[in-house]
Design a protein around this motif. Sequence first.
Motif, PDB file in Angstrom:
ATOM      1  N   LEU A 122       0.073  -6.747  -9.561  1.00 29.19           N
ATOM      2  CA  LEU A 122      -0.292  -4.879  -8.750  1.00 29.19           C
ATOM      3  C   LEU A 122      -0.504  -4.901  -7.717  1.00 29.19           C
ATOM      4  CD1 LEU A 122      -2.583  -4.614 -11.605  1.00 29.19           C
ATOM      5  CD2 LEU A 122      -1.419  -3.332 -11.656  1.00 29.19           C
ATOM      6  N   ASN A 123      -0.797  -6.370  -7.198  1.00 23.30           N
ATOM      7  CA  ASN A 123      -1.298  -6.075  -5.418  1.00 23.30           C
ATOM      8  C   ASN A 123       0.017  -6.447  -4.748  1.00 23.30           C
ATOM      9  OD1 ASN A 123      -3.876  -7.165  -5.920  1.00 23.30           O
ATOM     10  ND2 ASN A 123      -2.776  -9.223  -6.491  1.00 23.30           N
ATOM     11  N   GLN A 124       0.984  -5.979  -5.048  1.00 25.78           N
ATOM     12  CA  GLN A 124       2.064  -5.907  -4.230  1.00 25.78           C
ATOM     13  C   GLN A 124       2.281  -4.344  -4.105  1.00 25.78           C
ATOM     14  OE1 GLN A 124       4.490  -7.424  -2.441  1.00 25.78           O
ATOM     15  NE2 GLN A 124       2.416  -8.806  -3.432  1.00 25.78           N
ATOM     16  N   PHE A 125       1.735  -3.051  -4.528  1.00 26.41           N
ATOM     17  CA  PHE A 125       1.615  -1.707  -4.665  1.00 26.41           C
ATOM     18  C   PHE A 125       0.117  -1.469  -3.658  1.00 26.41           C
ATOM     19  CE2 PHE A 125       5.096  -2.755  -6.748  1.00 26.41           C
ATOM     20  CZ  PHE A 125       5.671  -2.385  -7.223  1.00 26.41           C
ATOM     21  N   ASN A 126       0.571   0.079  -2.851  1.00 23.71           N
ATOM     22  CA  ASN A 126      -0.939   0.433  -2.583  1.00 23.71           C
ATOM     23  C   ASN A 126      -0.939   1.497  -2.345  1.00 23.71           C
ATOM     24  OD1 ASN A 126      -2.305   1.308  -0.687  1.00 23.71           O
ATOM     25  ND2 ASN A 126      -2.059   0.954   0.952  1.00 23.71           N
ATOM     26  N   LEU A 127      -1.913   1.642  -3.656  1.00 21.89           N
ATOM     27  CA  LEU A 127      -2.528   2.360  -5.129  1.00 21.89           C
ATOM     28  C   LEU A 127      -3.311   3.805  -3.634  1.00 21.89           C
ATOM     29  CD1 LEU A 127      -1.951   4.019  -7.511  1.00 21.89           C
ATOM     30  CD2 LEU A 127      -4.186   3.210  -8.356  1.00 21.89           C
ATOM     31  N   LYS A 128      -3.537   3.058  -2.455  1.00 24.78           N
ATOM     32  CA  LYS A 128      -4.309   4.595  -2.125  1.00 24.78           C
ATOM     33  C   LYS A 128      -3.335   5.146  -0.933  1.00 24.78           C
ATOM     34  CE  LYS A 128      -8.565   4.474   0.861  1.00 24.78           C
ATOM     35  NZ  LYS A 128      -9.374   3.615   1.817  1.00 24.78           N
ATOM     36  N   ASN A 129      -2.089   5.292  -1.314  1.00 23.20           N
ATOM     37  CA  ASN A 129      -1.353   5.374  -0.465  1.00 23.20           C
ATOM     38  C   ASN A 129      -0.460   6.273  -1.931  1.00 23.20           C
ATOM     39  OD1 ASN A 129       0.354   6.620   1.968  1.00 23.20           O
ATOM     40  ND2 ASN A 129       1.791   4.005   1.355  1.00 23.20           N
ATOM     41  N   LEU A 130       0.087   5.523  -2.971  1.00 21.28           N
ATOM     42  CA  LEU A 130       0.610   5.925  -3.819  1.00 21.28           C
ATOM     43  C   LEU A 130      -0.077   6.972  -4.158  1.00 21.28           C
ATOM     44  CD1 LEU A 130       2.707   2.752  -5.032  1.00 21.28           C
ATOM     45  CD2 LEU A 130       3.878   4.473  -3.575  1.00 21.28           C
TER      46      LEU A 130
END
Length: 165
Positions: free
Chosen positions: A59-67
């Motif tokens: 999960l830490n490899q993805f920027n959910l705030k951006n995606l």
Amino acid sequence: LVTINMGQPNFEWNKIPLLKKMDHKNLKIKINSINGEEVIGGFSLSVGNPHLVFFVKDLNQFNLKNLGPKLENHNYFPEKCNVTLASVKNKKNVEVKVWERGAGLTKACGTAACAAAISGAMQNFNERCVNIKFPNGILNIDWKNDNNIFMTGKVSKIKKIKVNI
């Protein structure tokens, strides 16, 4: 702990709703990790509201705030959608991060927990009864054979409000 019946999931494209009839188990949407790794997928269903779930290793490899805002507003979802990134720890435990439709990053979301559990079970990533771990706690989701979803979790006090009338 409190247990509630969350109802039954819906997989019909027009009930989710999706823009058109398509494979809700793999919408073939591309997302990229912070280091550029591409993931193609996206499982969609309705648990009273539209959800889009991606299973990723970390999960830490993805920027959910951006995606999150991009996926929430994806043209496949005429009513927008909640977005969940899920990482399977084992068949009984899944960790998630959630972008809630209209609210943004959220600490917990019951319907997102249900969506992650069901989409994971349908892809044989996890059991039908699974713990969904959020940054601030765990919900147990039990998708029964009669198709009803039971959610169990702790009750937490959010805020006490006094209104004088």
